[in-house]
Design a protein around this motif. Structure first.
Motif, short mmCIF file in Angstrom:
data_model
loop_
_atom_site.label_atom_id
_atom_site.label_comp_id
_atom_site.label_asym_id
_atom_site.label_seq_id
_atom_site.Cartn_x
_atom_site.Cartn_y
_atom_site.Cartn_z
N UNK A 262 55.03 27.84 23.07
CA UNK A 262 54.10 28.23 22.00
C UNK A 262 54.58 29.52 21.34
N UNK A 263 54.69 29.48 20.02
CA UNK A 263 55.17 30.62 19.24
C UNK A 263 54.00 31.43 18.70
N UNK A 264 54.30 32.53 18.01
CA UNK A 264 53.25 33.47 17.60
C UNK A 264 53.44 33.93 16.16
N UNK A 265 52.32 34.16 15.48
CA UNK A 265 52.40 34.68 14.12
C UNK A 265 51.08 35.27 13.66
N UNK A 266 51.16 36.26 12.77
CA UNK A 266 49.96 36.86 12.17
C UNK A 266 50.16 36.99 10.67
N UNK A 267 49.06 36.98 9.94
CA UNK A 267 49.06 37.09 8.49
C UNK A 267 48.09 38.17 8.06
N UNK A 268 48.55 39.09 7.23
CA UNK A 268 47.67 40.13 6.71
C UNK A 268 46.58 39.47 5.86
N UNK A 269 45.36 39.93 6.02
CA UNK A 269 44.22 39.28 5.40
C UNK A 269 44.25 39.37 3.87
N UNK A 270 44.77 40.48 3.33
CA UNK A 270 44.75 40.67 1.88
C UNK A 270 46.14 40.96 1.32
N UNK A 271 46.39 40.48 0.12
CA UNK A 271 47.65 40.72 -0.57
C UNK A 271 47.79 42.20 -0.91
N UNK A 272 49.03 42.71 -0.86
CA UNK A 272 49.29 44.12 -1.15
C UNK A 272 50.19 44.34 -2.36
N UNK A 273 50.95 43.32 -2.76
CA UNK A 273 51.75 43.41 -3.99
C UNK A 273 52.96 44.31 -3.89
N UNK A 274 53.33 44.91 -5.04
CA UNK A 274 54.54 45.73 -5.13
C UNK A 274 54.36 47.04 -4.37
N UNK A 275 54.87 47.08 -3.17
CA UNK A 275 54.79 48.27 -2.33
C UNK A 275 55.98 48.31 -1.38
N UNK A 276 56.03 49.38 -0.60
CA UNK A 276 57.06 49.52 0.42
C UNK A 276 56.45 49.14 1.76
N UNK A 277 57.04 48.15 2.41
CA UNK A 277 56.53 47.62 3.67
C UNK A 277 57.45 48.10 4.79
N UNK A 278 56.91 48.89 5.70
CA UNK A 278 57.71 49.53 6.75
C UNK A 278 57.21 49.05 8.11
N UNK A 279 58.17 48.65 8.97
CA UNK A 279 57.86 48.11 10.28
C UNK A 279 58.55 48.97 11.34
N UNK A 280 57.75 49.55 12.22
CA UNK A 280 58.29 50.37 13.30
C UNK A 280 58.26 49.52 14.58
N UNK A 281 59.43 49.03 14.99
CA UNK A 281 59.50 48.13 16.13
C UNK A 281 59.76 48.89 17.42
N UNK A 282 59.31 48.31 18.53
CA UNK A 282 59.41 48.98 19.82
C UNK A 282 59.92 48.03 20.90
N UNK A 283 60.85 47.14 20.54
CA UNK A 283 61.47 46.24 21.51
C UNK A 283 62.89 45.95 21.06
#
Length: 251
Positions: A92-113
């Motif tokens: 079984x795989x995993x996924x999430x979806x942000x509830x609302x659209x954000x449009x033209x922006x900078x999307x930054x992901x701080x990973x810890x693995x």
């Protein structure tokens, strides 16, 4: 009157959930609409819809997706965990979806693995999605080939010449930062060692700027994060796989 009102309330509830989860996930495979789920988590100050496919395989992959707390959870440090697990002989795989659209922006992901050490059949995705041709991706995978580079920036359709930039990542720790800055005429990508947007030169893993003709228009897209199996194949090491996101910033 209660026997009439209760069914009406249920109908209104499920229509609301349908609207919120109308987008599907894709990293280049054909996709199916996700099965509606009532599980919503709070992470990095936002609400996220947790994906489920119940007992049917869906794209990408195709795979089974679960909204179980064994697959998706936020720990006591506020970090998001996505995990591929085996139950009763099925992965079984995993996924999430942000509830609302954000449009033209900078999307930054701080990973810890150690996303550079994912099994060759596992794919980790950080992306915005509206449909298979309106999608911005950062992906971590060797795509079932040990000789492939393990990371890529992509604009869909990724098969089109110039829409994909692959690179190798060999981390020194569990911490890394990845972003895409979505603008009208260009999309800037970057991957850095550590948690920073102002890295020293030796902490820059790779960067790329896309200026082609497939920059997605604003179209009620959603930010998504997923962890899945390429072509639905089991991990070659037969072990669970995990991706940990410490936080997400939308600037």
């Amino acid at each position: 009157m209660s026997f009439i009102i209760k069914p009406i309330i249920k109908i209104i509830f499920w229509i609301s959930i349908a609207i919120l989860t109308s987008c599907s996930t894709s990293e280049g495979d054909n996709n199916d609409p996700p099965t509606f789920t009532t599980r919503i988590i709070k992470f990095s100050g936002y609400e996220w819809i947790v994906r489920t496919s119940e007992d049917k395989k869906q794209g990408p992959g195709p795979n089974l997706f679960s909204d179980s707390a064994d697959n998706v959870w936020v720990d006591d440090k506020g970090r998001l965990h996505l995990k591929i697990v085996q139950r009763n002989g099925y992965w079984y795989c995993a996924g999430v979806t942000l509830k609302h659209s954000q449009g033209h922006k900078k999307y930054v992901f701080y990973l810890a693995s150690r996303i550079d050490e994912l099994d060759e059949n596992v794919v980790g995705g950080l992306f915005t999605y509206k449909n298979d041709n309106e999608e911005i991706d950062i992906e971590f995978s060797r795509w079932s080939n040990t000789t492939n580079q393990n990371s890529q920036f992509a604009i869909q359709p990724a098969a089109k010449l110039g829409n994909k930039y692959r690179y190798d990542m060999d981390l020194n720790s569990t911490l890394s930062t990845h972003f895409f800055d979505w603008k009208v005429n260009e999309i800037e990508f970057g991957s850095y060692e550590g948690h920073t947007l102002n890295p020293e030169n030796d902490a820059i893993i790779n960067s790329w700027t896309y200026t082609g003709s497939d920059i997605p228009p604003l179209n009620d897209e959603r930010l998504k994060i997923n962890l899945w199996l390429f072509r639905g194949q089991s991990p070659t090491n037969s072990q669970p796989a995990e991706m940990i996101i410490e936080r997400v910033e939308i600037l």
